[in-house]
Design a protein around this motif. Structure first.
Motif, PDB file in Angstrom:
ATOM      1  N   ASN A   7       4.404 -13.079  18.790  1.00  0.00           N
ATOM      2  CA  ASN A   7       5.308 -13.503  17.721  1.00  0.00           C
ATOM      3  C   ASN A   7       4.554 -13.688  16.409  1.00  0.00           C
ATOM      4  N   GLU A   8       3.368 -14.267  16.491  1.00  0.00           N
ATOM      5  CA  GLU A   8       2.554 -14.462  15.288  1.00  0.00           C
ATOM      6  C   GLU A   8       2.153 -13.113  14.687  1.00  0.00           C
ATOM      7  N   LYS A   9       1.858 -12.166  15.563  1.00  0.00           N
ATOM      8  CA  LYS A   9       1.514 -10.820  15.079  1.00  0.00           C
ATOM      9  C   LYS A   9       2.673 -10.206  14.311  1.00  0.00           C
ATOM     10  N   GLU A  10       3.860 -10.318  14.890  1.00  0.00           N
ATOM     11  CA  GLU A  10       5.021  -9.710  14.249  1.00  0.00           C
ATOM     12  C   GLU A  10       5.324 -10.367  12.916  1.00  0.00           C
ATOM     13  N   VAL A  11       5.198 -11.686  12.850  1.00  0.00           N
ATOM     14  CA  VAL A  11       5.451 -12.409  11.596  1.00  0.00           C
ATOM     15  C   VAL A  11       4.463 -11.970  10.528  1.00  0.00           C
ATOM     16  N   ILE A  16       3.114  -8.523   5.674  1.00  0.00           N
ATOM     17  CA  ILE A  16       2.305  -7.487   5.022  1.00  0.00           C
ATOM     18  C   ILE A  16       3.181  -6.316   4.600  1.00  0.00           C
ATOM     19  N   ILE A  17       4.093  -5.908   5.485  1.00  0.00           N
ATOM     20  CA  ILE A  17       4.994  -4.793   5.161  1.00  0.00           C
ATOM     21  C   ILE A  17       5.891  -5.156   3.984  1.00  0.00           C
ATOM     22  N   ASN A  18       6.361  -6.402   3.940  1.00  0.00           N
ATOM     23  CA  ASN A  18       7.187  -6.841   2.814  1.00  0.00           C
ATOM     24  C   ASN A  18       6.386  -6.884   1.515  1.00  0.00           C
ATOM     25  N   ASP A  19       5.108  -7.262   1.611  1.00  0.00           N
ATOM     26  CA  ASP A  19       4.251  -7.257   0.419  1.00  0.00           C
ATOM     27  C   ASP A  19       4.076  -5.831  -0.123  1.00  0.00           C
ATOM     28  N   ILE A  20       3.884  -4.867   0.791  1.00  0.00           N
ATOM     29  CA  ILE A  20       3.746  -3.470   0.360  1.00  0.00           C
ATOM     30  C   ILE A  20       5.058  -2.973  -0.255  1.00  0.00           C
ATOM     31  N   HIS A  21       6.172  -3.356   0.369  1.00  0.00           N
ATOM     32  CA  HIS A  21       7.478  -2.960  -0.159  1.00  0.00           C
ATOM     33  C   HIS A  21       7.702  -3.539  -1.558  1.00  0.00           C
ATOM     34  N   ALA A  22       7.243  -4.765  -1.766  1.00  0.00           N
ATOM     35  CA  ALA A  22       7.374  -5.394  -3.086  1.00  0.00           C
ATOM     36  C   ALA A  22       6.578  -4.631  -4.138  1.00  0.00           C
ATOM     37  N   VAL A  23       5.418  -4.093  -3.741  1.00  0.00           N
ATOM     38  CA  VAL A  23       4.620  -3.292  -4.674  1.00  0.00           C
ATOM     39  C   VAL A  23       5.363  -2.022  -5.049  1.00  0.00           C
ATOM     40  N   PHE A  24       5.998  -1.377  -4.066  1.00  0.00           N
ATOM     41  CA  PHE A  24       6.777  -0.163  -4.343  1.00  0.00           C
ATOM     42  C   PHE A  24       7.902  -0.445  -5.337  1.00  0.00           C
ATOM     43  N   CYS A  60      -6.104  -5.125   9.325  1.00  0.00           N
ATOM     44  CA  CYS A  60      -4.725  -5.264   9.798  1.00  0.00           C
ATOM     45  C   CYS A  60      -4.036  -3.924  10.005  1.00  0.00           C
ATOM     46  N   MET A  61      -4.703  -2.830   9.694  1.00  0.00           N
ATOM     47  CA  MET A  61      -4.062  -1.524   9.671  1.00  0.00           C
ATOM     48  C   MET A  61      -3.440  -1.167  11.025  1.00  0.00           C
ATOM     49  N   LYS A  62      -4.192  -1.332  12.097  1.00  0.00           N
ATOM     50  CA  LYS A  62      -3.708  -0.936  13.421  1.00  0.00           C
ATOM     51  C   LYS A  62      -2.457  -1.718  13.807  1.00  0.00           C
ATOM     52  N   HIS A  63      -2.475  -3.024  13.546  1.00  0.00           N
ATOM     53  CA  HIS A  63      -1.348  -3.873  13.927  1.00  0.00           C
ATOM     54  C   HIS A  63      -0.116  -3.570  13.080  1.00  0.00           C
ATOM     55  N   VAL A  64      -0.323  -3.366  11.792  1.00  0.00           N
ATOM     56  CA  VAL A  64       0.806  -3.077  10.904  1.00  0.00           C
ATOM     57  C   VAL A  64       1.432  -1.733  11.266  1.00  0.00           C
ATOM     58  N   TYR A  65       0.600  -0.721  11.533  1.00  0.00           N
ATOM     59  CA  TYR A  65       1.136   0.591  11.885  1.00  0.00           C
ATOM     60  C   TYR A  65       1.902   0.532  13.201  1.00  0.00           C
ATOM     61  N   HIS A  66       1.344  -0.167  14.185  1.00  0.00           N
ATOM     62  CA  HIS A  66       2.010  -0.285  15.487  1.00  0.00           C
ATOM     63  C   HIS A  66       3.364  -0.962  15.320  1.00  0.00           C
ATOM     64  N   HIS A  67       3.432  -2.019  14.512  1.00  0.00           N
ATOM     65  CA  HIS A  67       4.685  -2.742  14.302  1.00  0.00           C
ATOM     66  C   HIS A  67       5.707  -1.861  13.579  1.00  0.00           C
ATOM     67  N   ALA A  68       5.271  -1.147  12.549  1.00  0.00           N
ATOM     68  CA  ALA A  68       6.185  -0.273  11.804  1.00  0.00           C
ATOM     69  C   ALA A  68       6.701   0.853  12.699  1.00  0.00           C
ATOM     70  N   HIS A  69       5.801   1.442  13.480  1.00  0.00           N
ATOM     71  CA  HIS A  69       6.175   2.530  14.391  1.00  0.00           C
ATOM     72  C   HIS A  69       7.214   2.047  15.408  1.00  0.00           C
ATOM     73  N   LYS A  70       6.948   0.903  16.009  1.00  0.00           N
ATOM     74  CA  LYS A  70       7.852   0.351  17.022  1.00  0.00           C
ATOM     75  C   LYS A  70       9.222   0.035  16.425  1.00  0.00           C
ATOM     76  N   ILE A 100      -0.190   5.108   6.280  1.00  0.00           N
ATOM     77  CA  ILE A 100      -1.319   4.944   7.204  1.00  0.00           C
ATOM     78  C   ILE A 100      -1.563   6.221   8.000  1.00  0.00           C
ATOM     79  N   ASN A 101      -0.485   6.859   8.463  1.00  0.00           N
ATOM     80  CA  ASN A 101      -0.615   8.087   9.257  1.00  0.00           C
ATOM     81  C   ASN A 101       0.439   9.099   8.811  1.00  0.00           C
ATOM     82  N   PRO A 102       0.094   9.965   7.851  1.00  0.00           N
ATOM     83  CA  PRO A 102       1.096  10.894   7.292  1.00  0.00           C
ATOM     84  C   PRO A 102       1.338  12.152   8.128  1.00  0.00           C
TER      85      PRO A 102
END
Length: 392
Positions: A7-11, A16-24, A60-70, A100-102
């Motif tokens: 749960n902590e990982k997902e939070v 992090i994903i929301n921070d990247i989205h805010a930059v976009f 954090c790259m591996k965890h963020v990519y895994h979460h986004a993929h899932k 991360i993985n295009p």
């Protein structure tokens, strides 16, 4: 990174994903993305944004990519055909996953569906694909997506020089970038007016990246393309210095005072000029002059940097262009015939004609054959196989 529970990982990943989205949302003109090598979580946001550049710390790259993929796959399975209705939510995960993985075809396919259903703007997608290529300049999926996007654009509305700029940056960052040079060839097919600038660019690139054979191969394709289009520069036709020097070298004669007509008579004695046509003959001389320039360039590069496979192969390709096109015209192959797409059988037939061609009957080609025989046994074998030079 110390993550105690799933749960902590997902939070954390969501943050992090929301921070990247805010930059976009804040900066629609992002130009580059990079993964920043960092081994530890320093208790601050791993998303770095400065002057239109975006970075993500590697811890954090591996965890963020895994979460986004899932999350993306979960949306597709849960909502099936209706998952595009959640495009606003899906987009932020797609952005992160592809940065991360295009090279995930499924994710690019989802973006294609979003474009087709007007959930994404094409101009924004051009910027996004360029952003992914800044991270991975050899991404075949990224280039393929750009070509697909161009199918929605009118030819006159496309900024082809800008597309060339993306190809050049990608090729500059990654040696032997087949995908960037292939994409550049595709662009070239769409705009004849870029040939002149491309000729100058390729020479500069070849001088800078002396072992990157992809650029040499592109140069060969470029010259062949110019010849197919009957392209030539009128100002260059009065000089042809490189071609005249090459003829002088092969024939051991001073031909500085030769006119263009004299050069043509030496290379193609007795041909029916009216049947071939002046534009084709001018393009022939112009492109042979380019090939002669490249032969000299390879020799100069070899003297400067010693022998390299790229120099030898490109010199041979330039030599082959001159010999083959001389033979084609001397055999009476008219432009409409030999510029048509050739089948394998037709190519085999021409190769057989090369083996039977009487080089001794033509002064220039006989001198070329004699001179090339002095460059070693391996080169003589190549000349025999590809040019039909049967040395005694």
């Amino acid at each position: 990174m110390d993550l105690n529970t799933d749960n902590e990982k997902e939070v954390l990943c969501e943050k992090i994903i929301n921070d990247i989205h805010a930059v976009f949302l804040k900066d629609p003109d992002l130009s580059t993305f990079e993964i920043i090598p960092t081994s530890l979580n320093r208790n601050k946001s791993p998303v770095i944004h400065a002057e239109h550049h975006l970075g993500l710390e590697s811890w954090c790259m591996k965890h963020v990519y895994h979460h986004a993929h899932k999350t993306i796959i979960g949306y597709r399975r849960q909502h099936q055909q209706r998952y595009l209705q959640h495009s606003d939510v899906l987009l932020k995960y797609l952005n992160v996953a592809l940065l991360i993985n295009p090279d995930v075809t499924t994710f690019w396919h989802i973006r294609r569906q979003m474009v087709q259903t007007n959930h994404l703007e094409i101009n924004c997608e051009f910027k996004f694909s360029a952003l992914t290529l800044s991270k991975k300049p050899k991404s075949s999926e990224g280039f393929s997506y750009r070509r697909w996007l161009y199918s929605f654009q009118s030819h006159d509305a496309i900024d082809w020089p800008s597309e060339f700029g993306i190809c050049e940056r990608c090729a500059d960052r990654s040696a032997n970038n087949y995908h960037a040079w292939t994409h550049r060839m595709w662009v070239l097919q769409n705009d004849r007016d870029l040939i002149c600038s491309e000729l100058m660019m390729t020479e500069k690139f070849m001088r800078k990246h002396i072992s990157d054979y992809s650029s040499y191969h592109y140069r060969q394709t470029l010259i062949q393309h110019a010849y197919e289009l009957c392209y030539y520069e009128t100002d260059e036709m009065e000089h042809l210095h490189n071609l005249k020097d090459l003829i002088s070298y092969y024939m051991a004669d001073d031909l500085e005072i030769l006119s263009t007509t004299d050069v043509l008579e030496i290379m193609l004695p007795g041909v029916d000029k009216a049947a071939i046509g002046e534009p084709r003959l001018s393009s022939f001389l112009y492109c042979c002059n380019l090939a002669a320039h490249d032969i000299r360039l390879c020799d100069d590069q070899k003297n400067m940097y010693n022998e390299r496979e790229s120099f030898e192969n490109h010199r041979r390709a330039s030599l082959r262009f001159i010999v083959e096109n001389c033979v084609r015209l001397l055999l009476g192959e008219l432009p409409g015939l030999y510029l048509a797409p050739r089948t394998y059988a037709q190519l085999q037939e021409f190769n057989a004609a090369l083996q039977k061609f009487d080089y001794a009957s033509y002064t220039f080609l006989a001198a070329l054959k004699r001179s090339e025989s002095m460059l070693g046994e391996n080169h003589r074998k190549w000349c025999k196989i590809f040019l039909g030079f049967n040395y005694a």
